[in-house]
Scaffold this motif. Sequence first.
Motif, PDB file in Angstrom:
ATOM      1  N   THR A   1      -7.303   3.010   5.460  1.00 30.31           N
ATOM      2  CA  THR A   1      -6.580   4.260   5.705  1.00 30.31           C
ATOM      3  C   THR A   1      -5.527   4.070   6.790  1.00 30.31           C
ATOM      4  N   ILE A   2      -5.918   3.406   7.867  1.00 33.68           N
ATOM      5  CA  ILE A   2      -4.983   3.138   8.967  1.00 33.68           C
ATOM      6  C   ILE A   2      -3.805   2.311   8.472  1.00 33.68           C
ATOM      7  N   GLU A   3      -4.081   1.302   7.661  1.00 34.46           N
ATOM      8  CA  GLU A   3      -3.020   0.419   7.170  1.00 34.46           C
ATOM      9  C   GLU A   3      -2.089   1.162   6.208  1.00 34.46           C
ATOM     10  N   LYS A   4      -2.637   2.026   5.371  1.00 30.61           N
ATOM     11  CA  LYS A   4      -1.790   2.820   4.473  1.00 30.61           C
ATOM     12  C   LYS A   4      -0.873   3.741   5.275  1.00 30.61           C
ATOM     13  N   ARG A   5      -1.411   4.362   6.299  1.00 35.99           N
ATOM     14  CA  ARG A   5      -0.599   5.244   7.138  1.00 35.99           C
ATOM     15  C   ARG A   5       0.504   4.461   7.832  1.00 35.99           C
ATOM     16  N   ARG A   6       0.174   3.272   8.311  1.00 30.23           N
ATOM     17  CA  ARG A   6       1.167   2.439   8.997  1.00 30.23           C
ATOM     18  C   ARG A   6       2.256   1.987   8.034  1.00 30.23           C
ATOM     19  N   GLN A   7       1.863   1.535   6.848  1.00 31.42           N
ATOM     20  CA  GLN A   7       2.845   1.006   5.900  1.00 31.42           C
ATOM     21  C   GLN A   7       3.782   2.082   5.370  1.00 31.42           C
ATOM     22  N   VAL A   8       3.259   3.284   5.092  1.00 32.99           N
ATOM     23  CA  VAL A   8       4.138   4.320   4.555  1.00 32.99           C
ATOM     24  C   VAL A   8       5.141   4.773   5.607  1.00 32.99           C
ATOM     25  N   SER A   9       4.742   4.756   6.875  1.00 27.73           N
ATOM     26  CA  SER A   9       5.675   5.104   7.951  1.00 27.73           C
ATOM     27  C   SER A   9       6.801   4.080   8.042  1.00 27.73           C
ATOM     28  N   LEU A  10       6.449   2.809   7.963  1.00 26.57           N
ATOM     29  CA  LEU A  10       7.450   1.751   8.087  1.00 26.57           C
ATOM     30  C   LEU A  10       8.362   1.691   6.867  1.00 26.57           C
ATOM     31  N   LEU A  11       7.795   1.880   5.674  1.00 32.31           N
ATOM     32  CA  LEU A  11       8.620   1.837   4.470  1.00 32.31           C
ATOM     33  C   LEU A  11       9.646   2.961   4.476  1.00 32.31           C
ATOM     34  N   LEU A  12       9.223   4.165   4.803  1.00 31.35           N
ATOM     35  CA  LEU A  12      10.158   5.291   4.824  1.00 31.35           C
ATOM     36  C   LEU A  12      11.171   5.144   5.956  1.00 31.35           C
TER      37      LEU A  12
ATOM     38  N   LEU B   1       0.826  -1.204   0.000  1.00 27.84           N
ATOM     39  CA  LEU B   1       0.000   0.000   0.000  1.00 27.84           C
ATOM     40  C   LEU B   1       0.862   1.257   0.000  1.00 27.84           C
ATOM     41  N   ALA B   2       1.997   1.207   0.673  1.00 25.44           N
ATOM     42  CA  ALA B   2       2.891   2.364   0.729  1.00 25.44           C
ATOM     43  C   ALA B   2       3.590   2.589  -0.603  1.00 25.44           C
ATOM     44  N   THR B   3       3.823   1.520  -1.346  1.00 26.51           N
ATOM     45  CA  THR B   3       4.478   1.649  -2.650  1.00 26.51           C
ATOM     46  C   THR B   3       3.671   2.540  -3.581  1.00 26.51           C
ATOM     47  N   ASP B   4       2.357   2.388  -3.567  1.00 23.15           N
ATOM     48  CA  ASP B   4       1.496   3.215  -4.408  1.00 23.15           C
ATOM     49  C   ASP B   4       1.575   4.681  -3.999  1.00 23.15           C
ATOM     50  N   ILE B   5       1.703   4.942  -2.697  1.00 20.03           N
ATOM     51  CA  ILE B   5       1.809   6.321  -2.222  1.00 20.03           C
ATOM     52  C   ILE B   5       3.082   6.970  -2.746  1.00 20.03           C
ATOM     53  N   LEU B   6       4.213   6.275  -2.610  1.00 22.89           N
ATOM     54  CA  LEU B   6       5.491   6.850  -3.010  1.00 22.89           C
ATOM     55  C   LEU B   6       5.645   6.939  -4.530  1.00 22.89           C
ATOM     56  N   ARG B   7       4.839   6.213  -5.256  1.00 24.38           N
ATOM     57  CA  ARG B   7       4.895   6.282  -6.716  1.00 24.38           C
ATOM     58  C   ARG B   7       3.927   7.311  -7.295  1.00 24.38           C
ATOM     59  N   ASN B   8       2.751   7.457  -6.673  1.00 24.20           N
ATOM     60  CA  ASN B   8       1.691   8.226  -7.320  1.00 24.20           C
ATOM     61  C   ASN B   8       1.063   9.329  -6.475  1.00 24.20           C
ATOM     62  N   GLU B   9       1.348   9.359  -5.180  1.00 29.68           N
ATOM     63  CA  GLU B   9       0.644  10.304  -4.310  1.00 29.68           C
ATOM     64  C   GLU B   9       1.606  11.202  -3.540  1.00 29.68           C
ATOM     65  N   ILE B  10       2.740  11.511  -4.138  1.00 30.05           N
ATOM     66  CA  ILE B  10       3.740  12.330  -3.469  1.00 30.05           C
ATOM     67  C   ILE B  10       4.240  13.405  -4.432  1.00 30.05           C
ATOM     68  N   ASN B  11       4.500  14.582  -3.888  1.00 31.90           N
ATOM     69  CA  ASN B  11       5.084  15.665  -4.664  1.00 31.90           C
ATOM     70  C   ASN B  11       6.366  16.087  -3.955  1.00 31.90           C
ATOM     71  N   VAL B  12       7.493  15.586  -4.420  1.00 30.90           N
ATOM     72  CA  VAL B  12       8.818  15.757  -3.819  1.00 30.90           C
ATOM     73  C   VAL B  12       8.827  15.138  -2.429  1.00 30.90           C
ATOM     74  N   ASN B  13       8.606  15.914  -1.354  1.00 31.45           N
ATOM     75  CA  ASN B  13       8.699  15.338  -0.011  1.00 31.45           C
ATOM     76  C   ASN B  13       7.386  15.395   0.755  1.00 31.45           C
ATOM     77  N   ASP B  14       6.299  15.828   0.127  1.00 34.19           N
ATOM     78  CA  ASP B  14       4.985  15.863   0.768  1.00 34.19           C
ATOM     79  C   ASP B  14       4.054  14.890   0.057  1.00 34.19           C
ATOM     80  N   PHE B  15       3.350  14.075   0.830  1.00 34.33           N
ATOM     81  CA  PHE B  15       2.400  13.179   0.182  1.00 34.33           C
ATOM     82  C   PHE B  15       0.989  13.419   0.704  1.00 34.33           C
ATOM     83  N   LEU B  16       0.023  13.164  -0.162  1.00 31.44           N
ATOM     84  CA  LEU B  16      -1.394  13.300   0.141  1.00 31.44           C
ATOM     85  C   LEU B  16      -2.047  11.972  -0.215  1.00 31.44           C
ATOM     86  N   SER B  17      -2.611  11.297   0.773  1.00 31.81           N
ATOM     87  CA  SER B  17      -3.180   9.981   0.514  1.00 31.81           C
ATOM     88  C   SER B  17      -4.458   9.814   1.316  1.00 31.81           C
ATOM     89  N   GLY B  18      -5.030   8.631   1.208  1.00 38.58           N
ATOM     90  CA  GLY B  18      -6.259   8.332   1.921  1.00 38.58           C
ATOM     91  C   GLY B  18      -6.851   7.028   1.415  1.00 38.58           C
TER      92      GLY B  18
END
Length: 227
Positions: free
Chosen positions: A170-181, A146-163
Amino acid sequence: MELVSNPDELISTQGYFLPHHCVIKETSSSTKLRPAFNASQGTDLGISLNEVLHSGPKLQTELLDVILRWRCYPIVFTAGIEKMFRRIWIYPEECTYQKILWKSHPDEELNTYCLKTVTFGFASAPYLGIRTLHQLTDDEGNNFPLATDILRNEINVNDFLSGAYEFDTTIEKRRQVSLLLKAGGFILRKWLSNCEDVLQGVLEDYKEKASSYEFTQETIHRALGIL
């Protein structure tokens, strides 16, 4: 940065001294004073470093695409990578192109330092930053789909907007992007959400001052400059 202690290193014909100054932004909730580096400043040769630096291909998702996709989610969250460029090392032999003059006190002698990380102000900085995030998804993405999609498609340089459309997703996406980064040494701050429960478990210091938006309040927040 690292002190240049060997004077012979300064005699090298290869290298560049970066002009720099401070930028004060009182409205910032994290860093009110930032250094600004200017790699577009011309040298005595009549050219700047940015003029001869390969900037790399554009990897950013279009800002309009990021915002429109974000607006489709009923449950949303945003965050930013703290000092993203400063967390990415460059090759040691390239540090000679990132020299600055610095002294910590007016009475001290000027010293020469080399910046050792990707520096904002270079034409190549956006490419290097996003390319590093893409490499992180290649290396670790299988563990955090789930975090892979955020870093590929929902980020603009260092700020991301997801949901997401469901609370649990939503909770799982937030958890995964934190752990991946975190696997790449990156830290997320300025968390915001339109649902306070989404940010359960996020440290208060890592949240924006007001972490949720209520339509009954007059507080205004910006996401990539959009109110």
